[in-house]
Design a protein around this motif. Sequence first.
Motif, PDB file in Angstrom:
ATOM      1  N   PHE A 203      25.785  43.009  49.646  1.00 40.88           N
ATOM      2  CA  PHE A 203      25.324  44.231  49.785  1.00 40.88           C
ATOM      3  C   PHE A 203      25.999  45.529  49.148  1.00 40.88           C
ATOM      4  CE2 PHE A 203      24.655  41.499  53.795  1.00 40.88           C
ATOM      5  CZ  PHE A 203      23.276  41.382  53.613  1.00 40.88           C
ATOM      6  N   GLY A 204      26.518  45.213  47.980  1.00 45.85           N
ATOM      7  CA  GLY A 204      27.111  46.151  47.230  1.00 45.85           C
ATOM      8  C   GLY A 204      28.543  46.432  47.758  1.00 45.85           C
ATOM      9  N   LYS A 205      29.191  45.849  48.511  1.00 49.46           N
ATOM     10  CA  LYS A 205      30.530  45.821  49.041  1.00 49.46           C
ATOM     11  C   LYS A 205      31.336  45.106  48.640  1.00 49.46           C
ATOM     12  CE  LYS A 205      28.845  49.219  52.177  1.00 49.46           C
ATOM     13  NZ  LYS A 205      28.560  50.514  51.403  1.00 49.46           N
ATOM     14  N   PRO A 206      32.900  45.540  48.629  1.00 51.67           N
ATOM     15  CA  PRO A 206      33.887  44.429  48.315  1.00 51.67           C
ATOM     16  C   PRO A 206      33.754  43.137  49.064  1.00 51.67           C
ATOM     17  CG  PRO A 206      34.687  46.746  48.679  1.00 51.67           C
ATOM     18  CD  PRO A 206      33.306  46.640  49.297  1.00 51.67           C
ATOM     19  N   THR A 207      33.827  42.098  48.207  1.00 51.15           N
ATOM     20  CA  THR A 207      33.703  40.807  48.897  1.00 51.15           C
ATOM     21  C   THR A 207      34.564  39.680  48.393  1.00 51.15           C
ATOM     22  OG1 THR A 207      31.125  41.266  48.841  1.00 51.15           O
ATOM     23  CG2 THR A 207      31.805  39.020  49.078  1.00 51.15           C
ATOM     24  N   VAL A 208      35.045  38.934  49.021  1.00 49.69           N
ATOM     25  CA  VAL A 208      35.763  37.924  48.748  1.00 49.69           C
ATOM     26  C   VAL A 208      34.752  36.429  48.715  1.00 49.69           C
ATOM     27  CG1 VAL A 208      37.579  36.251  48.954  1.00 49.69           C
ATOM     28  CG2 VAL A 208      37.919  38.423  49.384  1.00 49.69           C
ATOM     29  N   VAL A 209      34.601  35.722  47.352  1.00 54.49           N
ATOM     30  CA  VAL A 209      33.990  34.370  47.430  1.00 54.49           C
ATOM     31  C   VAL A 209      34.877  33.384  47.267  1.00 54.49           C
ATOM     32  CG1 VAL A 209      31.857  33.226  46.538  1.00 54.49           C
ATOM     33  CG2 VAL A 209      32.043  35.701  46.338  1.00 54.49           C
ATOM     34  N   ASN A 210      35.120  32.542  48.198  1.00 54.42           N
ATOM     35  CA  ASN A 210      35.881  31.322  47.988  1.00 54.42           C
ATOM     36  C   ASN A 210      35.106  30.067  48.219  1.00 54.42           C
ATOM     37  OD1 ASN A 210      38.592  33.020  49.231  1.00 54.42           O
ATOM     38  ND2 ASN A 210      38.349  32.390  47.190  1.00 54.42           N
ATOM     39  N   ASN A 211      35.433  28.881  47.374  1.00 54.64           N
ATOM     40  CA  ASN A 211      34.837  27.860  47.634  1.00 54.64           C
ATOM     41  C   ASN A 211      35.573  27.063  48.919  1.00 54.64           C
ATOM     42  OD1 ASN A 211      36.254  24.680  46.830  1.00 54.64           O
ATOM     43  ND2 ASN A 211      33.820  24.882  46.620  1.00 54.64           N
ATOM     44  N   VAL A 212      34.687  26.116  49.482  1.00 59.98           N
ATOM     45  CA  VAL A 212      35.448  25.393  50.844  1.00 59.98           C
ATOM     46  C   VAL A 212      36.742  24.806  50.611  1.00 59.98           C
ATOM     47  CG1 VAL A 212      34.996  23.713  52.394  1.00 59.98           C
ATOM     48  CG2 VAL A 212      32.966  25.021  51.455  1.00 59.98           C
ATOM     49  N   GLU A 213      36.837  24.047  49.430  1.00 64.52           N
ATOM     50  CA  GLU A 213      38.186  23.362  49.376  1.00 64.52           C
ATOM     51  C   GLU A 213      39.218  24.218  49.096  1.00 64.52           C
ATOM     52  OE1 GLU A 213      38.242  20.848  45.761  1.00 64.52           O
ATOM     53  OE2 GLU A 213      40.521  20.218  46.187  1.00 64.52           O
TER      54      GLU A 213
ATOM     55  N   TRP B 235      41.883  37.973  46.859  1.00 65.46           N
ATOM     56  CA  TRP B 235      42.032  38.444  48.243  1.00 65.46           C
ATOM     57  C   TRP B 235      42.864  40.096  47.993  1.00 65.46           C
ATOM     58  CZ3 TRP B 235      43.854  34.353  52.187  1.00 65.46           C
ATOM     59  CH2 TRP B 235      42.847  33.239  52.096  1.00 65.46           C
ATOM     60  N   ASP B 236      43.913  40.040  47.226  1.00 64.27           N
ATOM     61  CA  ASP B 236      44.362  41.372  47.267  1.00 64.27           C
ATOM     62  C   ASP B 236      43.555  42.546  46.574  1.00 64.27           C
ATOM     63  OD1 ASP B 236      47.138  42.793  47.319  1.00 64.27           O
ATOM     64  OD2 ASP B 236      46.633  42.899  45.112  1.00 64.27           O
ATOM     65  N   ALA B 237      42.778  42.267  45.581  1.00 65.88           N
ATOM     66  CA  ALA B 237      41.991  43.184  44.790  1.00 65.88           C
ATOM     67  C   ALA B 237      40.827  43.656  45.998  1.00 65.88           C
ATOM     68  CB  ALA B 237      41.304  42.487  43.860  1.00 65.88           C
ATOM     69  N   THR B 238      40.454  42.992  47.025  1.00 67.35           N
ATOM     70  CA  THR B 238      39.496  43.081  47.807  1.00 67.35           C
ATOM     71  C   THR B 238      40.087  43.996  48.959  1.00 67.35           C
ATOM     72  OG1 THR B 238      38.244  41.045  47.274  1.00 67.35           O
ATOM     73  CG2 THR B 238      37.647  42.139  49.250  1.00 67.35           C
ATOM     74  N   ALA B 239      41.265  43.372  49.484  1.00 67.31           N
ATOM     75  CA  ALA B 239      42.151  44.260  50.661  1.00 67.31           C
ATOM     76  C   ALA B 239      42.035  45.415  49.966  1.00 67.31           C
ATOM     77  CB  ALA B 239      43.165  43.295  50.800  1.00 67.31           C
ATOM     78  N   ARG B 240      42.329  45.946  48.679  1.00 66.96           N
ATOM     79  CA  ARG B 240      42.929  47.114  48.328  1.00 66.96           C
ATOM     80  C   ARG B 240      41.749  48.252  48.269  1.00 66.96           C
ATOM     81  NH1 ARG B 240      48.033  47.567  46.112  1.00 66.96           N
ATOM     82  NH2 ARG B 240      49.120  45.676  46.091  1.00 66.96           N
ATOM     83  N   GLN B 241      40.384  47.729  48.460  1.00 64.17           N
ATOM     84  CA  GLN B 241      39.131  48.534  48.327  1.00 64.17           C
ATOM     85  C   GLN B 241      39.197  49.294  49.627  1.00 64.17           C
ATOM     86  OE1 GLN B 241      37.119  48.571  45.436  1.00 64.17           O
ATOM     87  NE2 GLN B 241      38.248  47.089  44.349  1.00 64.17           N
ATOM     88  N   PRO B 242      39.222  50.747  49.343  1.00 63.46           N
ATOM     89  CA  PRO B 242      39.051  51.470  50.392  1.00 63.46           C
ATOM     90  C   PRO B 242      37.446  51.609  50.955  1.00 63.46           C
ATOM     91  CG  PRO B 242      38.949  52.783  48.262  1.00 63.46           C
ATOM     92  CD  PRO B 242      39.089  51.423  47.885  1.00 63.46           C
ATOM     93  N   VAL B 243      36.603  51.367  50.368  1.00 58.46           N
ATOM     94  CA  VAL B 243      35.176  51.169  50.759  1.00 58.46           C
ATOM     95  C   VAL B 243      34.897  49.877  51.984  1.00 58.46           C
ATOM     96  CG1 VAL B 243      32.773  50.704  50.247  1.00 58.46           C
ATOM     97  CG2 VAL B 243      34.176  51.878  48.698  1.00 58.46           C
ATOM     98  N   ARG B 244      34.232  50.204  52.937  1.00 59.65           N
ATOM     99  CA  ARG B 244      34.089  49.465  54.091  1.00 59.65           C
ATOM    100  C   ARG B 244      32.594  49.019  54.193  1.00 59.65           C
ATOM    101  NH1 ARG B 244      39.232  46.929  55.537  1.00 59.65           N
ATOM    102  NH2 ARG B 244      40.315  47.805  54.053  1.00 59.65           N
TER     103      ARG B 244
END
Lengths: 285, 589
Positions: B375-385, B238-247
């Motif tokens: 779509f080439g943008k910063p993305t968090v992927v998390n499992n349901v659990e 989450w932190d690594a994604t949050a820090r990405q300047p790209v939106r």
Amino acid sequence: MTIVEIGLPKRLVEFTLDGESVRVPEGATILDACTAVGKSIPTLCYGDTLKPANACRVCMVEVEGSRTLVPSCSRKVEPGMVVRTDSERTQHSRKLVLELLGSATDLSTTPHVDEWMSACGADPSRFGPDAETKLQPTTVDNPLYVRDYGKCIMCYKCVDACGDQWQNSFAISVAGRGFDAHISTEFATPLPDSACVYCGNCIEVCPTGALSFKREHDKREDGTWDESKQTRTTTVCTFCGVGCNLTLHVQDNEIVKVTSPHDSTVTHGNLCIKGRFGWQHVQNR
Amino acid sequence: MDLKLLDAEPTEAERVVVDLFTGMGRDQLLPALHAVNDRVGWISQGALNHICRVLHVPPAEAYGVASFYSLFSLTERPAKVVHVCVDLACQVNGAKAVCDRLTDELGPAGAGSGWLRSPCLGVCEKAPAALAFEAGEVAKEQLLAPTHAGEVIAVAAAGPSRVDGERAEVPQAGAPGLRLLKRVGVVDPESLDDYRATGGYQALRTALLLGPAGVIREVSDAKLMGRGGAAFPTGRKWDATARQPVRPHYLVCNADESEPGTFKDRLLMEGDPFAVIESMTIAGFAAGCSKGYLYLRGEYPRALHLLRNAISKARERGFLGTNVMGHEGFSFDIEIRRGAGAYICGEETAIFNSIEGFRGEPRSKPPFPVEQGLFGKPTVVNNVETLVNVPVILTEGCEAYTRIGTEGSTGPKLFCLSGNVSRPGVYEVPFGTTLSELLDLAGGVPPGRELRAVLLGGAAGGFVRPDELDLPLTLEDARAAGTTLGSGVVLVLDDTADLGSFLLRIAAFFRDESCGQCVPCRIGTVRQEEALHRLVGKRPLSTSAADLQLLREVGQVMRDSSICGLGQTAWNAIESALDRLGYAEEATK
């Protein structure tokens, strides 16, 4: 006038390649670095005019700290990286990948593969006579191309050349899944009914001879194809004003194939149907 | 781009459903294919052509995508079909007998005979299972579990009724101390009021007060590790994604649960769907995402229905949409994407390609999703659990959370017990519970039988012997013991189980589910299956020892050189059976 792209100056990145310190421009891949120092790494799906597909896994090397081997054709060099191209693991991987490919596909027209196989002692026959293969009849549904998918290693290069990387025709795609994956038009419709524009750029990039020009295919079939007797002359296409470079492959004073230099800044190896196939008039004597 | 289309035209029914996608783009390809399949049961040339015209997709590429998914058929088939699970847990519970009778009475599996063999349907606690489907103006799906041949034959003829499955049940339902499962089987999964009355949306309120950085700190300090199998620290992601300047940033909830023997995420989505939606909202808030995709496997009709309901109710009440919960500037919404029968789409980069409307093939990493994902943008992927642990952390506090479990594996964990076990189901226990304690909870093997082995972590996991049941179920202990918890599969085999055919099913699963992109996996999984067939059937090429050696070499190259986790782990369980369970010796005898 020759145009040389100079670009912005690049920093050099230092890393260790097989125990020796090597410096390469930032952004270079491990494969670029190997080529620069004269180390030969086998590749199949890598194309000098295409983005790496990472599919064939022949060029895998070991990078210290990485759980798996990495594809040298796409992995960029990072400072301090320690890379081994000839460790036991890379040798094993290369041997097995070549064996797997050779057990499923006909590699008889793939350049260099025999040397690579004997260098690592690969024996594709050890999976037994009943190993499932991709062998199938050749497809000839038009006067210009021959498609012999029994030789296809699924490198994705033809799809990429036909699609958004070069031609933007999108006539072919990978269809199916797993071992059944294959190159196909929509619903395997014949090429003349598809979006194919016969530029031949797919054949230009095919590494195995799965795709070939009809002329070359026929001459190979009747035993008259002889590269040692061929000359190559690069000239400029006369059809329009773009100025594409053509390389005429001539055997017995007849044009037998037309390609384009991959380092041509105009074509990057690509042509259209006219430059590629429109040369019969030259031979109307 | 000018598209060259085929001459084929769609039928009126096909045209109507495809026209609903007018004005949309490539990323709607999979939903459009689903729409046609739901309406007529297969994808005709005319329908595909029309999809291409409407979404502006080259026909060859659309064909490549449609042919990638096993739930779609590009040749005509009847509107009714029953998918009969033949995977691990069902195999152990009589799937073969079901299939044998279906073959006798309906003919060999195939679209024409009305039934197909299916990989794991994710209802392993009620094995053997089948899923009936009927295309029509309103497509119908009905889960049959546990089922028997008679029922399958009846439903194959009559078609599914509109029931999409029974209410989610867990053996521990209502037990004190449950955190992840506290509402499952107890609280009405369709009611937002009931959800709120049992503590729902308190965590999101807390999150909005803490701010994104505060939420990430809590999750990081709680040492939450991903529960999908790879056990990556969630806070770091989450932190690594949050820090990405790209939106923009995107959130993807990976609900493509397809690892054979795994059904915990289905239970969570069916039993507590609002918790999944709330957790996604919190994750989106923390990582700076305004849009979340919930990628749900295609074989979960009841979860789909309940999640759709939850999303629409949450939206109505301001828990999704602009200014979530009145919080100025935080907008977040969720789109559900249905998978279509491809295990590989649960791989964290294949899922992006699938959502974008391309073949679900994994991408090469780096770049990692946190830099260039959907779509080439910063993305968090998390499992349901993983996600539903977040409200627990925020309501109990990260310190209290770290007191659950062990030093290296914090929090509660869900395990999916199936196979030869008295009370199969999803169980919630703290990390550190031993395997034998877990088996006791589920009543152990049926009376009069003896434990032969436990498959831990799924088809990509490994076996544990009966003398190793002291194993504390933590990430670190599993790693030290040379196995993995994977997605929480605990598949129990007793002395009646046929280990040889069990292993063959694992090999067949990987061969079927390989995307085909890289050589080691595409051809290696086939050679693995062939060699295993020879070994199990005692028909060696030269000697069994040579076949064993071949198997090991193929396994090694798949592990070393495959692009993604599927190929890299396709040999794990088989290797573990050979070495840990002594099957190598047995097979070469």
